[in-house]
Design an enzyme around this catalytic site. Structure first.
Site, PDB file in Angstrom:
ATOM      1  N   ASN A  28      10.133  -2.912  -2.613  1.00 31.94           N
ATOM      2  CA  ASN A  28       9.440  -1.518  -2.230  1.00 31.94           C
ATOM      3  C   ASN A  28       9.503  -0.961  -3.889  1.00 31.94           C
ATOM      4  OD1 ASN A  28       8.612   0.984  -1.708  1.00 31.94           O
ATOM      5  ND2 ASN A  28       9.502   0.990   0.236  1.00 31.94           N
ATOM      6  N   GLN A  84       2.954   3.099   9.991  1.00 29.93           N
ATOM      7  CA  GLN A  84       2.177   4.218   9.982  1.00 29.93           C
ATOM      8  C   GLN A  84       1.055   3.539  10.356  1.00 29.93           C
ATOM      9  OE1 GLN A  84       4.733   4.448   7.364  1.00 29.93           O
ATOM     10  NE2 GLN A  84       5.507   6.379   7.578  1.00 29.93           N
ATOM     11  N   GLY A  90       0.044   9.076   8.813  1.00 26.80           N
ATOM     12  CA  GLY A  90       0.555   9.020   7.548  1.00 26.80           C
ATOM     13  C   GLY A  90       0.279   7.747   6.756  1.00 26.80           C
ATOM     14  N   GLN A  91      -0.334   6.829   7.173  1.00 28.28           N
ATOM     15  CA  GLN A  91      -0.691   5.833   6.356  1.00 28.28           C
ATOM     16  C   GLN A  91      -1.688   6.321   5.066  1.00 28.28           C
ATOM     17  OE1 GLN A  91      -3.643   2.813   7.802  1.00 28.28           O
ATOM     18  NE2 GLN A  91      -2.317   1.054   7.338  1.00 28.28           N
ATOM     19  N   HIS A  97       1.534  -2.428   7.023  1.00 29.51           N
ATOM     20  CA  HIS A  97       2.535  -2.739   6.467  1.00 29.51           C
ATOM     21  C   HIS A  97       3.727  -2.060   7.354  1.00 29.51           C
ATOM     22  CE1 HIS A  97       1.217   1.000   4.544  1.00 29.51           C
ATOM     23  NE2 HIS A  97       2.472   1.340   4.513  1.00 29.51           N
ATOM     24  N   HIS A  99       7.509  -1.273   7.245  1.00 30.95           N
ATOM     25  CA  HIS A  99       8.656  -0.671   6.391  1.00 30.95           C
ATOM     26  C   HIS A  99      10.015  -1.373   7.322  1.00 30.95           C
ATOM     27  CE1 HIS A  99       6.861   2.368   3.902  1.00 30.95           C
ATOM     28  NE2 HIS A  99       6.182   2.496   4.976  1.00 30.95           N
TER      29      HIS A  99
END
Length: 182
Positions: A28, A84, A90-91, A97, A99
């Site tokens: 990340n 998300q 919230g993407q 993807h 997390h």
């Protein structure tokens, strides 16, 4: 497998530490906690519902494998797994993807604080990839009673490409070991 891998339109190939025919995991840019990584399908689609059954199976099989190794490497006892799925969730990068955030006992005194951190991280993800290593001036956070103080979002500087490549190379070694056991 294609030589270069993209997270939406952002090249991330040198940050990849695990790859299958259909999925990949990479470090990340701005981790919430040490070991916070992302797992993506190699085909860039915005929503889970857009994945084929094979892609979906491979993605979550990869998530499980990456989670197991990341927990071991970072001495974690648990993980947060977050997605998300869509703009209203919230993407900010239109590429599915997942997390993976390794967790330890008492790393937050209020366990659910990790979700607000994930929202802040996700909310700025696209602009971070677009602007490279520029700092982000995020909103002030309300004071919290965390045992481990998480730096404010604006104080969590995006890592350099060199830092991320180094971590990816280090993590690749653990996946080579895992593959030899299989």
């Amino acid at each position: 497998m294609p030589k270069q891998l993209y997270f939406s339109k952002f090249p991330v190939g040198s940050q990849v530490f695990y790859r299958t025919k259909l999925s990949a995991a990479f470090v990340n840019l701005k981790p919430i906690l040490p070991g916070h990584v992302l797992v993506i399908p190699q085909r860039a689609v915005p929503r889970l519902k857009d994945l084929t059954p094979s892609e979906l199976t491979d993605l979550f099989t990869s998530v499980r494998k990456v989670q197991q190794v990341i927990e071991k490497v970072f001495s974690a006892s648990a993980s947060n797994i977050g997605i998300q799925d869509g703009v209203d969730a919230g993407q900010t990068v239109p590429h599915v993807h997942v997390h993976i955030i390794p967790r330890k006992k008492a790393d937050f005194s209020e366990n659910d604080l990790v979700y607000s951190e994930l929202e802040k991280n996700e909310g700025n993800l696209a602009s971070l990839y677009l602007t490279g290593n520029e700092r982000y001036a995020g909103d002030e956070r309300p004071p919290t009673s965390m045992r481990q103080a998480i730096p404010k979002d604006e104080d969590r500087k995006p890592r350099t490409l060199e830092e991320m490549e180094k971590e990816a190379q280090w993590l690749k070694g653990y996946f080579s070991e895992e593959q030899e056991k299989e």
